[in-house]
Design an enzyme around this catalytic site. Structure first.
Site, PDB file in Angstrom:
ATOM      1  N   SER A  88       0.842  -1.201   0.000  1.00  0.00           N
ATOM      2  CA  SER A  88       0.000   0.000   0.000  1.00  0.00           C
ATOM      3  C   SER A  88       0.874   1.246   0.000  1.00  0.00           C
ATOM      4  O   SER A  88       1.685   1.442   0.909  1.00  0.00           O
ATOM      5  CB  SER A  88      -0.893   0.018   1.244  1.00  0.00           C
ATOM      6  OG  SER A  88      -1.458   1.303   1.381  1.00  0.00           O
ATOM      7  N   HIS A 125      -1.347  -1.332  -4.111  1.00  0.00           N
ATOM      8  CA  HIS A 125      -2.618  -1.016  -3.450  1.00  0.00           C
ATOM      9  C   HIS A 125      -2.703   0.497  -3.244  1.00  0.00           C
ATOM     10  O   HIS A 125      -1.810   1.101  -2.646  1.00  0.00           O
ATOM     11  CB  HIS A 125      -2.671  -1.753  -2.115  1.00  0.00           C
ATOM     12  CG  HIS A 125      -3.943  -1.623  -1.356  1.00  0.00           C
ATOM     13  ND1 HIS A 125      -5.061  -2.403  -1.592  1.00  0.00           N
ATOM     14  CD2 HIS A 125      -4.290  -0.800  -0.336  1.00  0.00           C
ATOM     15  CE1 HIS A 125      -6.030  -2.073  -0.756  1.00  0.00           C
ATOM     16  NE2 HIS A 125      -5.587  -1.095   0.029  1.00  0.00           N
ATOM     17  N   ASP A 134      -4.881   3.517  -1.744  1.00  0.00           N
ATOM     18  CA  ASP A 134      -5.943   3.863  -0.803  1.00  0.00           C
ATOM     19  C   ASP A 134      -6.482   5.255  -1.084  1.00  0.00           C
ATOM     20  O   ASP A 134      -5.789   6.254  -0.890  1.00  0.00           O
ATOM     21  CB  ASP A 134      -5.403   3.802   0.635  1.00  0.00           C
ATOM     22  CG  ASP A 134      -5.152   2.379   1.100  1.00  0.00           C
ATOM     23  OD1 ASP A 134      -6.084   1.572   1.028  1.00  0.00           O
ATOM     24  OD2 ASP A 134      -4.014   2.092   1.519  1.00  0.00           O
ATOM     25  N   MET A 170      -9.109   7.979   0.044  1.00  0.00           N
ATOM     26  CA  MET A 170      -9.943   8.360   1.199  1.00  0.00           C
ATOM     27  C   MET A 170     -10.474   9.775   0.987  1.00  0.00           C
ATOM     28  O   MET A 170      -9.747  10.639   0.502  1.00  0.00           O
ATOM     29  CB  MET A 170      -9.124   8.325   2.485  1.00  0.00           C
ATOM     30  CG  MET A 170      -8.430   6.992   2.750  1.00  0.00           C
ATOM     31  SD  MET A 170      -7.665   7.005   4.385  1.00  0.00           S
ATOM     32  CE  MET A 170      -6.686   5.502   4.312  1.00  0.00           C
ATOM     33  N   HIS A 196      -8.471   0.888  -3.598  1.00  0.00           N
ATOM     34  CA  HIS A 196      -9.343   0.676  -2.441  1.00  0.00           C
ATOM     35  C   HIS A 196     -10.022   1.997  -2.110  1.00  0.00           C
ATOM     36  O   HIS A 196      -9.398   2.903  -1.561  1.00  0.00           O
ATOM     37  CB  HIS A 196      -8.486   0.166  -1.264  1.00  0.00           C
ATOM     38  CG  HIS A 196      -9.232  -0.046   0.001  1.00  0.00           C
ATOM     39  ND1 HIS A 196      -8.599  -0.256   1.203  1.00  0.00           N
ATOM     40  CD2 HIS A 196     -10.567  -0.092   0.273  1.00  0.00           C
ATOM     41  CE1 HIS A 196      -9.501  -0.429   2.159  1.00  0.00           C
ATOM     42  NE2 HIS A 196     -10.701  -0.315   1.619  1.00  0.00           N
ATOM     43  N   MET A 256     -12.173   4.220  -0.056  1.00  0.00           N
ATOM     44  CA  MET A 256     -12.814   4.466   1.233  1.00  0.00           C
ATOM     45  C   MET A 256     -13.520   5.808   1.119  1.00  0.00           C
ATOM     46  O   MET A 256     -13.078   6.827   1.661  1.00  0.00           O
ATOM     47  CB  MET A 256     -11.750   4.456   2.347  1.00  0.00           C
ATOM     48  CG  MET A 256     -11.283   3.045   2.687  1.00  0.00           C
ATOM     49  SD  MET A 256      -9.698   2.996   3.529  1.00  0.00           S
ATOM     50  CE  MET A 256      -8.614   3.077   2.109  1.00  0.00           C
ATOM     51  N   MET A 283     -11.242  -6.020   6.074  1.00  0.00           N
ATOM     52  CA  MET A 283     -10.376  -5.121   6.838  1.00  0.00           C
ATOM     53  C   MET A 283      -9.972  -5.813   8.135  1.00  0.00           C
ATOM     54  O   MET A 283     -10.837  -6.312   8.867  1.00  0.00           O
ATOM     55  CB  MET A 283     -11.101  -3.811   7.180  1.00  0.00           C
ATOM     56  CG  MET A 283     -11.431  -2.906   5.999  1.00  0.00           C
ATOM     57  SD  MET A 283     -10.024  -2.406   4.979  1.00  0.00           S
ATOM     58  CE  MET A 283      -8.975  -1.580   6.196  1.00  0.00           C
ATOM     59  N   GLY A 332      -9.096   3.617   7.534  1.00  0.00           N
ATOM     60  CA  GLY A 332      -8.843   5.047   7.686  1.00  0.00           C
ATOM     61  C   GLY A 332      -7.386   5.438   7.832  1.00  0.00           C
ATOM     62  O   GLY A 332      -6.987   6.488   7.353  1.00  0.00           O
ATOM     63  N   PHE A 333      -6.609   4.581   8.477  1.00  0.00           N
ATOM     64  CA  PHE A 333      -5.220   4.943   8.722  1.00  0.00           C
ATOM     65  C   PHE A 333      -4.308   3.715   8.624  1.00  0.00           C
ATOM     66  O   PHE A 333      -4.709   2.615   8.994  1.00  0.00           O
ATOM     67  CB  PHE A 333      -5.050   5.559  10.122  1.00  0.00           C
ATOM     68  CG  PHE A 333      -5.810   6.848  10.281  1.00  0.00           C
ATOM     69  CD1 PHE A 333      -5.217   8.057   9.939  1.00  0.00           C
ATOM     70  CD2 PHE A 333      -7.118   6.840  10.735  1.00  0.00           C
ATOM     71  CE1 PHE A 333      -5.928   9.248  10.059  1.00  0.00           C
ATOM     72  CE2 PHE A 333      -7.838   8.017  10.855  1.00  0.00           C
ATOM     73  CZ  PHE A 333      -7.241   9.236  10.514  1.00  0.00           C
ATOM     74  N   GLY A 334      -3.105   3.945   8.132  1.00  0.00           N
ATOM     75  CA  GLY A 334      -2.099   2.897   8.147  1.00  0.00           C
ATOM     76  C   GLY A 334      -1.467   2.797   9.521  1.00  0.00           C
ATOM     77  O   GLY A 334      -1.733   3.622  10.402  1.00  0.00           O
ATOM     78  N   ASP A 377      -6.447  -6.562   4.725  1.00  0.00           N
ATOM     79  CA  ASP A 377      -5.856  -5.224   4.690  1.00  0.00           C
ATOM     80  C   ASP A 377      -5.843  -4.642   6.090  1.00  0.00           C
ATOM     81  O   ASP A 377      -6.901  -4.445   6.689  1.00  0.00           O
ATOM     82  CB  ASP A 377      -6.676  -4.348   3.731  1.00  0.00           C
ATOM     83  CG  ASP A 377      -6.084  -2.960   3.560  1.00  0.00           C
ATOM     84  OD1 ASP A 377      -5.007  -2.681   4.104  1.00  0.00           O
ATOM     85  OD2 ASP A 377      -6.729  -2.140   2.865  1.00  0.00           O
ATOM     86  N   GLY A 378      -4.632  -4.359   6.582  1.00  0.00           N
ATOM     87  CA  GLY A 378      -4.497  -3.701   7.875  1.00  0.00           C
ATOM     88  C   GLY A 378      -3.606  -4.483   8.828  1.00  0.00           C
ATOM     89  O   GLY A 378      -3.958  -5.599   9.229  1.00  0.00           O
ATOM     90  N   GLY A 379      -2.450  -3.941   9.127  1.00  0.00           N
ATOM     91  CA  GLY A 379      -1.552  -4.575  10.090  1.00  0.00           C
ATOM     92  C   GLY A 379      -0.929  -5.866   9.598  1.00  0.00           C
ATOM     93  O   GLY A 379      -0.432  -6.667  10.388  1.00  0.00           O
ATOM     94  N   GLY A 434       1.234  -2.013   4.067  1.00  0.00           N
ATOM     95  CA  GLY A 434       1.749  -0.659   3.915  1.00  0.00           C
ATOM     96  C   GLY A 434       3.039  -0.479   4.688  1.00  0.00           C
ATOM     97  O   GLY A 434       4.133  -0.501   4.134  1.00  0.00           O
TER      98      GLY A 434
HETATM   99  C1  DX5 Z   1      -6.107   1.712   5.766  1.00  0.00           C
HETATM  100  C2  DX5 Z   1      -5.764   1.196   4.406  1.00  0.00           C
HETATM  101  C3  DX5 Z   1      -4.643   0.223   4.351  1.00  0.00           C
HETATM  102  C4  DX5 Z   1      -3.354   0.717   4.936  1.00  0.00           C
HETATM  103  C5  DX5 Z   1      -2.679  -0.443   5.584  1.00  0.00           C
HETATM  104  O1  DX5 Z   1      -7.446   2.037   5.865  1.00  0.00           O
HETATM  105  O2  DX5 Z   1      -6.871   0.577   3.777  1.00  0.00           O
HETATM  106  O3  DX5 Z   1      -4.452  -0.225   3.021  1.00  0.00           O
HETATM  107  O4  DX5 Z   1      -2.471   1.252   3.982  1.00  0.00           O
HETATM  108  O5  DX5 Z   1      -1.544  -0.002   6.214  1.00  0.00           O
HETATM  109  P1  DX5 Z   1      -0.734  -0.938   7.200  1.00  0.00           P
HETATM  110  O6  DX5 Z   1      -0.248  -2.098   6.377  1.00  0.00           O
HETATM  111  O7  DX5 Z   1       0.330  -0.073   7.715  1.00  0.00           O
HETATM  112  O8  DX5 Z   1      -1.713  -1.407   8.261  1.00  0.00           O
HETATM  113 ZN    ZN Z   2      -6.438  -0.334   1.813  1.00  0.00          ZN
END
Ligand code: DX5
Ligand code: ZN
Length: 226
Positions: free
Chosen positions: A10, A34, A36, A38, A67, A69, A138, A143-145, A176-178, A198
């Site tokens: 990402s 990927h 994102d 937003m 993606h 959002m 998710m 919303g946030f990485g 997606d996420g963590g 990400g």
């Molecule tokens: C957050 C995004 C993710 C984000 C993941 O809402 O959809 O794609 O980039 O970031 P990491 O991998 O750091 O959790």
């Molecule tokens: Zn994403």
């Protein structure tokens, strides 16, 4: 059906002033990039939109996994397909008629993805799987990485994997996420076969090497699916 794992870094965690270079750093290692999008409305954060995607599209041959959002994806999503995105994913929570939008996206030339946020159950959407190419679970709140992976989301991954297997569907199951070296194996074991990362990629000294490491861990963990 056997499916090799997809690794999709990402660019949310990349340097936005050097996006073309940052995408170049994962070329040859990653499967998709990927992106994102937003809108500061569906989620309380604002990133990039169609003009940036259009420009970036010209700088790489990597498929774009967009993606969205955003609210009102019916209005905005087709533009990303027309811009050459490989896959366009919108959120179930933002769309009254996901099947209609999936059809529109496919007609516009992209694959269609449906995203399920942290607080949304997946059961009501299992029936819609035949209309989609990807289903994104998710594993954080969108919303946030840089957030912490939520292992309890893997129950949804298992439910979707069971349905895909039972109906022999050709749907990519994306998380997606963590996602990082210490979480990707459990996601793969639960049945995911596409992995967004990400921070784990762009926070690493060598992003391409980080992608290769994640891929090896996913392949090792998910033999029953690959
Ligand atoms: C957050 C995004 C993710 C984000 C993941 O809402 O959809 O794609 O980039 O970031 P990491 O991998 O750091 O959790
Ligand atoms: Zn994403």
């Amino acid at each position: 059906m056997e499916a090799k794992p997809i690794i999709a870094p990402s660019i949310l965690a990349a340097d936005f002033a050097r996006l073309a270079d940052e995408v170049g750093a994962i070329e040859g290692a990653a499967d998709w990039v990927h992106v994102d999008v937003m809108d500061n409305h569906f989620v309380p954060n604002l990133t990039i939109g169609l003009p940036v995607v259009q420009s970036l599209r010209k700088s790489t041959s990597l498929p774009f996994d967009v993606h969205l959002m955003i609210t009102d994806p019916q209005r905005w999503a087709p533009g990303y397909a027309e811009a050459g995105a490989y896959n366009v994913t919108f959120h179930a929570e933002a769309c009254d008629d996901p099947v209609a939008l999936a059809k529109t996206l496919r007609a516009a030339g992209s694959k269609a993805g449906l995203a399920i946020d942290r607080d949304t159950p997946v059961e009501p959407y299992l029936e819609l799987l035949p209309y989609f190419d990807t289903l994104l679970i998710m594993t954080i709140k969108a919303g946030f990485g840089g957030q912490k992976f939520l292992p309890e989301m893997l129950a949804k991954v298992r439910d979707v994997r069971r349905r895909i297997a039972a109906k022999q569907l050709e749907v990519r199951l994306e998380v997606d996420g963590g996602i990082a070296a210490d979480t990707i194996a459990e996601a793969a074991e639960a049945g995911a076969d596409a992995f967004v990362a990400g921070t784990a990629v762009y926070g690493a000294a060598d992003p391409a090497e980080a992608v290769r490491h994640l891929r090896a861990l996913a392949e090792r963990a998910g033999p029953s699916h690959y």
